[in-house]
Design a protein around this motif. Structure first.
Motif, PDB file in Angstrom:
ATOM      1  N   MET A  50       0.839  -1.195   0.000  1.00 58.92           N
ATOM      2  CA  MET A  50       0.000   0.000   0.000  1.00 58.92           C
ATOM      3  C   MET A  50       0.878   1.250   0.000  1.00 58.92           C
ATOM      4  O   MET A  50       0.603   2.210  -0.729  1.00 58.92           O
ATOM      5  N   ARG A  51       1.946   1.235   0.804  1.00 57.46           N
ATOM      6  CA  ARG A  51       2.847   2.394   0.779  1.00 57.46           C
ATOM      7  C   ARG A  51       3.456   2.593  -0.613  1.00 57.46           C
ATOM      8  O   ARG A  51       3.626   3.718  -1.074  1.00 57.46           O
ATOM      9  N   PHE A  52       3.790   1.490  -1.262  1.00 63.96           N
ATOM     10  CA  PHE A  52       4.337   1.585  -2.620  1.00 63.96           C
ATOM     11  C   PHE A  52       3.354   2.326  -3.534  1.00 63.96           C
ATOM     12  O   PHE A  52       3.723   3.292  -4.200  1.00 63.96           O
ATOM     13  N   ARG A  53       2.108   1.886  -3.559  1.00 61.23           N
ATOM     14  CA  ARG A  53       1.130   2.545  -4.446  1.00 61.23           C
ATOM     15  C   ARG A  53       0.904   3.996  -4.028  1.00 61.23           C
ATOM     16  O   ARG A  53       0.795   4.890  -4.862  1.00 61.23           O
ATOM     17  N   GLU A  54       0.805   4.232  -2.740  1.00 57.20           N
ATOM     18  CA  GLU A  54       0.522   5.590  -2.260  1.00 57.20           C
ATOM     19  C   GLU A  54       1.651   6.558  -2.580  1.00 57.20           C
ATOM     20  O   GLU A  54       1.429   7.740  -2.780  1.00 57.20           O
ATOM     21  N   GLN A  55       2.871   6.052  -2.592  1.00 57.84           N
ATOM     22  CA  GLN A  55       4.024   6.939  -2.717  1.00 57.84           C
ATOM     23  C   GLN A  55       4.575   7.013  -4.137  1.00 57.84           C
ATOM     24  O   GLN A  55       5.337   7.915  -4.459  1.00 57.84           O
ATOM     25  N   VAL A  56       4.175   6.060  -4.972  1.00 59.03           N
ATOM     26  CA  VAL A  56       4.731   5.987  -6.315  1.00 59.03           C
ATOM     27  C   VAL A  56       3.755   6.499  -7.373  1.00 59.03           C
ATOM     28  O   VAL A  56       4.157   7.146  -8.343  1.00 59.03           O
TER      29      VAL A  56
END
Lengths: 470, 470, 470
Positions: A395-401
């Motif tokens: 989720m952090r990957f999608r939120e930050q990328v």
């Protein structure tokens, strides 16, 4: 009385009912899509020989580094849960090891291992009660019996798991016999290899010199000559492509690249061969090889994967006793902006090149990786990896990328695993988390649901096929 | 008309009604558990003397660095809110100071101070209207009157707060008189100390030389000899254990450790004593002492706490005028992976050692701390700390740590405060945030509610007792 | 059949119905407040000349670096979408460029460009179907026709957008003719400038020497003498103030500051003038100039903005062909704690100074920026910027900054854009995200709704006016 075990259909979806309903619809579109596993570490021997797997401890516990890390961190000896050391296999009784694990399964609450294993227990083995000290034997017996049947041999599971393609990773000194055998066997399962040259690229690897000798043998090249050494790589890349490889993989400790003149590269190579080099020179040599590999990828079309940032064997005592992959590998702060510049200055705009970047340093998602991949045509971003291959990590990957690189500079999911039975579980987690992220975008009216539906299918299926040229 | 003030029963719980209901149930299990406060900075004199606290400004405003930082950042002079400087106590009228604070209380909206203070106002003092310029005098008078009563003396509050154990922190030169007096008094409240050797460990501390002289006096050791110096530490650790200490505490600017030979350590110690050292040598000396302390912990069983990353006294002008703890301490980027390696190489696998790590650099949660604690048996993770001891900070800690280190490599909550009246408020925030995190895990079907219930109790009560050997 | 396009009234609000209702109420209070745009890069010539804008590609596509970055990252040549290079303007047919963009608009799903452009399409141009290959011509024709009407000339749009103040940014060598013309025109629109001295402050800027010559011309000062050089800055600051400037802006690659003696500064200046300097000396020179600018701000009251962290022109090949701002600028890891200390040691407590800090490195929000701004009276935090000027980026800013710095050490929103038509869209996104953040605080009973309402208005309107002294 043992607790019941069941996988809820809505697991990993946001709790808000409206958002959850959207997530369910999106996930429904991708749940049953075939699995593309373009990067992983399963053993090709399983699929060439198709022998029965061993007992539950051998298959599920002892080889799983997520499990023995956590258990060891709580004072449980690795030998007691079946992990072998340099002196040989563990002498622990497999059932006793399993019981020890079962009695400590609560340590994994809310970790990805908890999700993956429960998925395997329910979907692969039909368990209906939770794993605990009380149910350890029931689990052991049930799994052990199943593994003795034909339905649980590797190829049968491969089919049952609906795997369209599975990539393994081999060393440049590997004979590829298992891959040749798979192809010769007439079995239609698509198992391919990937070229991971690290052992002959890293002068600080403990087996560098012996790997070079094998490299010479298997290629017939004079690998102690710079041109011969490069030719050996070229040959082996062709050998790997002959058994389906579409990618290379590079696991350096940093993302540093170099772009020396061929004369300087050759000079450095001679120092490296003599073992007469500084750590900085070793680093430049590895960096130069990334640039050389990029050049070869432009020639032969193999997609490069760069997996930097693992500080290997951090625990010296454990490494000395147990060897590689058990010594407490840990992530390391990683720079990409300056590290990749030499390679990108040379090849960063070449339409024939494709590089997939990974990281163990999440601070680089929004600051470095998304801005780089959102500009350079040669760069794409691999999914959240290893320590971050988890619901919160994904989720952090999608939120930050996403806001800088979009969805289309990412490449879908990699399971990156040697735990074959967990592959469907891992892809399922990724599909659920992507559905959850997209559902929020829809619920917040940032994306229409039909756009999100297209993206969901792309992330689960189309992007990995396209990115890995499958 | 003043605004009403009330603490909502559901504060800090997720808004989604289903998730909130779960959080409420989990929190209900832990709300009334006794408080374990294993690390903090309250004054043991309060509990030995049990004198009345002073006025509201002296008790609640002037000593609270969260408050005077924010007010100062908005141009309010520290002297005007009761903060004393090197020349002596503030000359501000306490009521005028309180009014100034009350008129600026809106600055704290959505900060943890807002939560903590409103909790204190309602639960400790029974206030029913919000603090503002209009209600400043009502607050001042109500609190001032209460503080004059016996029900608000330190021991009475200690009981009312349901504190099972409270640790203070003392310097190695402290006589521990207050702790001895507490034990001799027959009062059953359990107040213990912790050994914080920084003043005699940091050659760059402005009082290093004078602290060494006191250290010699209090131990009778020749602390200017390396062996005598180490023996002095050993003695004092025993003294501290005699008044209940189960832990040491180390507040270095970095997490660097060193593992010199005793000969080299001795040589370095001599340079340090002469004041003839470089900043690098001071750093190596502090790092060596961490490793020495770990060795002593293996002997005597004290748990080590490492609190690195505070850049002290950043604001030189304010430090010069006001002194330590007022000079704008700020966090600093912190490395653990390389910094801890010397100590871990020596003692990282010793079952007798336990080290609790803290950080002011949240980027290390997922990248360094969770992977280290999820592998090394000697390492556990302290809760989110200081600038990050807040609802969002605590949530980020759980989100970024749990998947790799699990819950059982963490140690529950520390309030780390000198603001005694806020201790229940701070533990309540921690319990609510953990309930909220666990509720999401349950709502997303990642954890069964009965597993979450066990975890909630462990985080609130069992883990701190176990981790601190209480 | 083309998909319908509509902006949902609840976009960017949390999905939970209770929280959403609060967000709606808060947003309702601020939706129609006038726009304060205190930092941006629109062209003052638009407002002095008030000429019609060009075609859709010229106005909306070719100058938008968010768009050509993403399209280039997917292999689309910048020339083909209308981006000119060093040899001159693009030769692409504007309609063909627009079609190419429209056919690839899916690449922007869930990016801020998707939000901004759809807002512009609906609100500014009244589009009712989504942009795609099928609707490319409809869009082109509709927009092109609108741009030819008086209602779409710059001043008309300025009024329609309800802009109370718009700041542009000019170089110290700019004549400010357009700003003078705006003031002389009698048009009541308030367009002001800001002083951005980078070209005469950065010795490594490719035009440094020629900029210095212009600087001498426009000021009549001997800018090759240290005192003359500083006087030239003073003069130009006054010139800028005469056309409304209330701020300066500094876009260094790091936040490093220096505080040399005037003798040393003068010596360094002479080296810099001769071009005989190391990269470190260039860095010290830039850092010294920040401190000099702070000193001048104390004299004349201009607010300083520091925008560090952009690694300019990362893609050497693209920079060589296309020039500045097209060469793949990327963020860079940024330190503030040590970097700002020299300046803060000198001026950090001066009530006449105000510095607004920005970052491209989100890891500094909670670790460095909030602690610094939450202590130093001279420091305030600018909003999330550039790569992070997006819903997720803005939310991370509030989540990571508020608990330590509060709301009142932040300064509201900056659009920082040259895309004039997107200004209302960008402010609307910021207002919605702040409403969403505040709504969560209210829903979790961390803030009363009337407090949140005050904060919402402050963030949208009062804080930018106060922080920029408007």
């Amino acid at each position: 009385m043992p607790k019941p075990l069941a996988l809820h259909d809505d697991r990993l979806f946001p709790a808000d009912p409206g958002t959850r309903a959207i997530a369910r619809r999106l996930y429904g579109l991708i749940r049953d899509l075939p699995i593309i596993s373009p990067h992983g570490h399963t053993d090709p021997a399983w699929f060439s020989g198709n022998a029965h797997f061993g007992n539950p401890t051998q298959l599920l516990l002892a080889p799983d580094h997520y499990l023995y890390r956590m258990l060891y961190s709580q004072g449980i000896a690795m030998g007691d849960i079946g992990v072998g050391d340099r002196s040989g296999p563990s002498k622990a009784d497999p059932r006793a090891a399993w019981r020890l694990f079962a009695g400590n399964f609560h340590l994994f609450r809310a970790t990805p291992s908890w999700l993956w294993l429960n998925h395997v227990f329910v979907h692969v083995f039909g368990m209906e009660v939770a794993l605990s000290a009380d149910t350890a034997d029931l689990y052991y017996d049930t799994i052990d019996a199943a593994l003795k049947t034909d339905a649980f041999r590797p190829r049968a599971l491969f089919d049952r798991f609906n795997i369209e393609l599975l990539a393994t990773t081999e060393s440049p000194t590997d004979t590829l016999d298992h891959h040749h055998a798979i192809r010769a066997s007439g079995w239609p399962g698509r198992v391919v290899t990937a070229y991971r040259p690290d052992p002959v690229v890293d002068p600080e690897h403990e087996d560098f010199q012996s790997a070079l000798h094998l490299f010479a043998e298997v290629t017939g090249e004079d690998v102690h000559d710079w041109k011969g050494y490069l030719n050996a790589h070229r040959k082996r890349r062709r050998d790997f492509m002959a058994v389906g490889a579409t990618s290379t993989d590079h696991g350096h400790i940093t993302a540093n690249t170099a772009d020396l003149s061929q004369a300087d590269a050759e000079k450095l190579f001679r120092k490296v061969l003599k073992g007469d080099f500084t750590p900085t020179e070793a680093e430049v040599f590895r960096g130069q090889l990334l640039t050389e590999m990029a050049g070869m990828s432009i020639e032969d079309g193999l997609v490069m994967q760069i997996h930097p940032g693992a500080f290997r064997n951090h625990n010296g005592q454990v490494f000395d006793r147990f060897g590689r992959d058990k010594g407490g590998d840990v992530p390391s702060r990683t720079d990409y902006i300056r590290a990749l510049k030499p390679l990108l200055d040379r090849y960063g705009n070449d339409p024939r090149l494709s590089i997939i970047l990974f990281t163990l340093d999440e601070t680089t998602y929004a600051r470095e990786l998304a801005p780089l991949a959102g500009h350079y045509p040669v760069l794409k971003l691999g999914p959240s990896w290893w320590f971050h291959d988890s619901p919160e990590g994904m989720m952090r990957f999608r939120e930050q990328v996403t806001e800088t690189a979009g969805f289309y500079n990412t490449v879908g999911f990699n399971d990156d695993t040697r735990a074959f039975l967990s592959i469907p579980a891992r892809h399922d987690v990724a599909r659920r988390v992507d559905s959850a992220f997209l559902a929020r975008m829809v619920a917040e009216h940032r994306l229409h649901e039909d756009d999100a539906a297209e993206v969901a299918v792309d992330l689960a299926y189309n992007l990995p096929k396209r990115a890995y040229k499958l």
